[in-house]
Scaffold this motif. Structure first.
Motif, PDB file in Angstrom:
ATOM      1  N   THR A   1       0.860  -1.052   0.109  1.00 52.86           N
ATOM      2  CA  THR A   1      -0.038  -0.126   0.100  1.00 52.86           C
ATOM      3  C   THR A   1       0.749   1.065   0.150  1.00 52.86           C
ATOM      4  OG1 THR A   1      -1.951  -1.217   1.280  1.00 52.86           O
ATOM      5  CG2 THR A   1      -1.594   1.339   1.291  1.00 52.86           C
ATOM      6  N   GLU A   2       0.501   1.965  -0.880  1.00 51.86           N
ATOM      7  CA  GLU A   2       1.466   3.442  -1.080  1.00 51.86           C
ATOM      8  C   GLU A   2       0.257   4.410  -1.200  1.00 51.86           C
ATOM      9  OE1 GLU A   2       4.065   3.008  -4.294  1.00 51.86           O
ATOM     10  OE2 GLU A   2       2.417   2.630  -5.744  1.00 51.86           O
ATOM     11  N   GLY A   3       0.964   6.056  -1.206  1.00 52.60           N
ATOM     12  CA  GLY A   3      -0.061   6.914  -1.048  1.00 52.60           C
ATOM     13  C   GLY A   3      -0.515   7.378  -2.315  1.00 52.60           C
ATOM     14  N   MET A   4      -1.702   7.727  -2.580  1.00 51.24           N
ATOM     15  CA  MET A   4      -2.251   8.048  -4.041  1.00 51.24           C
ATOM     16  C   MET A   4      -2.404   9.811  -4.033  1.00 51.24           C
ATOM     17  SD  MET A   4      -2.868   5.440  -5.804  1.00 51.24           S
ATOM     18  CE  MET A   4      -1.562   3.948  -5.488  1.00 51.24           C
ATOM     19  N   ALA A   5      -2.203  10.055  -5.264  1.00 48.80           N
ATOM     20  CA  ALA A   5      -2.210  11.637  -5.438  1.00 48.80           C
ATOM     21  C   ALA A   5      -3.680  11.801  -6.108  1.00 48.80           C
ATOM     22  CB  ALA A   5      -1.234  12.138  -6.101  1.00 48.80           C
ATOM     23  N   LEU A   6      -4.243  12.988  -6.105  1.00 50.09           N
ATOM     24  CA  LEU A   6      -5.031  13.655  -7.001  1.00 50.09           C
ATOM     25  C   LEU A   6      -4.857  13.288  -8.455  1.00 50.09           C
ATOM     26  CD1 LEU A   6      -8.161  14.794  -7.116  1.00 50.09           C
ATOM     27  CD2 LEU A   6      -6.830  16.974  -7.212  1.00 50.09           C
ATOM     28  N   GLY A   7      -5.579  12.753  -9.190  1.00 53.35           N
ATOM     29  CA  GLY A   7      -5.278  12.422 -10.613  1.00 53.35           C
ATOM     30  C   GLY A   7      -4.520  11.158 -11.017  1.00 53.35           C
ATOM     31  N   SER A   8      -4.282  10.433 -10.066  1.00 49.61           N
ATOM     32  CA  SER A   8      -3.300   8.969 -10.180  1.00 49.61           C
ATOM     33  C   SER A   8      -4.487   8.208 -11.092  1.00 49.61           C
ATOM     34  CB  SER A   8      -3.239   8.401  -8.937  1.00 49.61           C
ATOM     35  OG  SER A   8      -2.420   9.218  -7.925  1.00 49.61           O
ATOM     36  N   ILE A   9      -3.496   7.587 -12.140  1.00 51.58           N
ATOM     37  CA  ILE A   9      -4.525   6.627 -12.976  1.00 51.58           C
ATOM     38  C   ILE A   9      -4.110   5.132 -12.391  1.00 51.58           C
ATOM     39  CG2 ILE A   9      -4.792   5.987 -15.257  1.00 51.58           C
ATOM     40  CD1 ILE A   9      -3.971   8.475 -16.167  1.00 51.58           C
ATOM     41  N   GLN A  10      -4.771   4.660 -11.840  1.00 43.32           N
ATOM     42  CA  GLN A  10      -4.497   3.403 -10.859  1.00 43.32           C
ATOM     43  C   GLN A  10      -4.956   2.302 -11.897  1.00 43.32           C
ATOM     44  OE1 GLN A  10      -6.676   1.855  -7.389  1.00 43.32           O
ATOM     45  NE2 GLN A  10      -4.812   2.165  -6.457  1.00 43.32           N
ATOM     46  N   VAL A  11      -4.371   1.123 -12.188  1.00 47.46           N
ATOM     47  CA  VAL A  11      -4.814   0.269 -12.944  1.00 47.46           C
ATOM     48  C   VAL A  11      -5.109  -1.063 -11.967  1.00 47.46           C
ATOM     49  CG1 VAL A  11      -4.568  -1.250 -14.988  1.00 47.46           C
ATOM     50  CG2 VAL A  11      -3.629   1.203 -14.796  1.00 47.46           C
ATOM     51  N   PRO A  12      -6.064  -1.657 -11.698  1.00 45.57           N
ATOM     52  CA  PRO A  12      -6.397  -2.922 -11.258  1.00 45.57           C
ATOM     53  C   PRO A  12      -6.321  -3.999 -12.041  1.00 45.57           C
ATOM     54  CG  PRO A  12      -8.541  -1.794 -11.658  1.00 45.57           C
ATOM     55  CD  PRO A  12      -7.491  -0.876 -12.167  1.00 45.57           C
ATOM     56  N   PRO A  13      -6.225  -5.150 -11.645  1.00 44.00           N
ATOM     57  CA  PRO A  13      -6.111  -6.489 -12.399  1.00 44.00           C
ATOM     58  C   PRO A  13      -6.721  -6.622 -13.640  1.00 44.00           C
ATOM     59  CG  PRO A  13      -5.790  -7.124 -10.240  1.00 44.00           C
ATOM     60  CD  PRO A  13      -6.456  -5.577 -10.058  1.00 44.00           C
ATOM     61  N   SER A  14      -7.987  -5.833 -13.771  1.00 47.10           N
ATOM     62  CA  SER A  14      -8.925  -5.948 -14.615  1.00 47.10           C
ATOM     63  C   SER A  14      -8.475  -5.218 -15.909  1.00 47.10           C
ATOM     64  CB  SER A  14     -10.296  -5.403 -14.180  1.00 47.10           C
ATOM     65  OG  SER A  14     -10.110  -4.209 -14.008  1.00 47.10           O
ATOM     66  N   GLY A  15      -7.379  -4.349 -15.693  1.00 46.67           N
ATOM     67  CA  GLY A  15      -7.122  -3.467 -16.911  1.00 46.67           C
ATOM     68  C   GLY A  15      -7.755  -2.184 -17.131  1.00 46.67           C
ATOM     69  N   GLN A  16      -8.877  -2.091 -16.369  1.00 45.76           N
ATOM     70  CA  GLN A  16      -9.608  -0.797 -16.474  1.00 45.76           C
ATOM     71  C   GLN A  16      -9.199   0.276 -15.683  1.00 45.76           C
ATOM     72  OE1 GLN A  16     -13.489  -2.726 -15.935  1.00 45.76           O
ATOM     73  NE2 GLN A  16     -14.190  -1.438 -17.525  1.00 45.76           N
ATOM     74  N   PRO A  17      -8.420   1.236 -16.223  1.00 45.37           N
ATOM     75  CA  PRO A  17      -7.695   2.201 -15.427  1.00 45.37           C
ATOM     76  C   PRO A  17      -8.991   3.293 -14.635  1.00 45.37           C
ATOM     77  CG  PRO A  17      -6.887   2.413 -17.641  1.00 45.37           C
ATOM     78  CD  PRO A  17      -8.225   1.474 -17.748  1.00 45.37           C
TER      79      PRO A  17
END
Length: 284
Positions: free
Chosen positions: A227-243
């Motif tokens: 677990t790490e910090g998340m900034a506003l506007g981060s484009i996170q990609v879960p295993p589904s591949g849907q950002p």
């Protein structure tokens, strides 16, 4: 005082958020489209961070219980005072007993209503914003709510209307800074090739994207990040591949890799993107 006569899909009180509480697990929240709230406040002579109303897709009706100076910005929902159409991003003088109505926005997603003096509900941790992820702040608005208005500032509006461009209704180009976890993807450049569309799974926490055209965004290997910090506007990609592009009420930590981060100036554009709107990313 303002009485809420009707709300659309969602209406919340928002200011520019509550910075400084990350160490307690509390995010900033605040207006999803900060530039529209700032503009509305400037039009009525408020400080830019005064609390106003954020209305999802419009559908809001307010009854003035005293004379009010009001401005409506953001997604261009058709506005009227007692049935008389009024311009977008203009300064409105509303008398006691008159009703301000917002129809449904034809483009964009979120409209903002600022009133001279600001919405004067009790602050929580220094902000009047509703954080929909944590449940902190004033409850979403309901018909029958009565909202207090603060004392007017000494300055006065010096414009009647602000010429602003409507939210983009076609392909939206969003600038991003690559990384910080681009190396977790077989081809991180796939983010920039082809187009995405905003899915219906979109709220104040984040905008989930579907692939419209172009290569898939595949993660390298099957490991997981701490677990790490998340900034506003981060484009996170879960295993589904849907950002997912994180917006105002995003979690402050996460365990999925962030392939890129939307530049701060373009986060407001993403906040106004409707489900089905095409989007592409451009590295900078």
């Amino acid at each position: 005082m303002i009485r809420v006569e009707r709300v659309g899909p969602l209406a919340t009180i928002q200011d520019l958020g509550r910075p400084g509480w990350f160490d307690s697990g509390v995010g900033i929240a605040g207006a999803a489209d900060r530039s529209s709230l700032r503009l509305a406040n400037r039009l009525v002579g408020n400080p830019e961070g005064a609390a106003g109303i954020e209305a999802l897709l419009g559908g809001l009706e307010l009854l003035a219980q005293r004379h009010l100076t009001v401005a409506v910005t953001g997604a261009p929902a058709p506005a009227s005072v007692d049935g008389r159409p009024v311009g977008a991003a203009s300064v409105l003088e509303i008398e006691e007993g008159q009703r301000l109505r917002l129809g449904l926005a034809t483009t964009g997603l979120r409209s903002y209503v600022a009133v001279r003096g600001g919405i004067d509900v009790a602050p929580v941790l220094g902000s009047r914003s509703r954080d929909t992820l944590s449940g902190i702040g004033p409850e979403p608005l309901r018909a029958g709510d009565v909202l207090p208005v603060g004392p007017p500032p000494r300055t006065h509006p010096i414009v009647d209307v602000a010429p602003v461009a409507a939210p983009a209704g076609d392909l939206l180009t969003v600038r991003v800074v690559p990384g910080p976890r681009a190396d977790w993807f077989a081809d991180a450049g796939a983010l920039y090739r082809g187009e995405w569309t905003v899915s219906s799974d979109t709220d104040r926490i984040g905008a989930r994207l579907d692939r419209r055209s172009g290569p898939t965004l595949d993660r390298r290997g099957a490991g997981e990040l701490p677990t790490e910090g998340m900034a506003l506007g981060s484009i996170q990609v879960p295993p589904s591949g849907q950002p997912v592009v994180f917006l105002a009420d995003h979690p402050i930590t996460g365990g999925y890799p962030v392939v890129a981060v939307v530049v701060d100036a373009d986060v407001d554009l993403v906040a106004q993107a409707r489900p089905g709107q095409p989007m592409r990313f451009r590295p900078c």
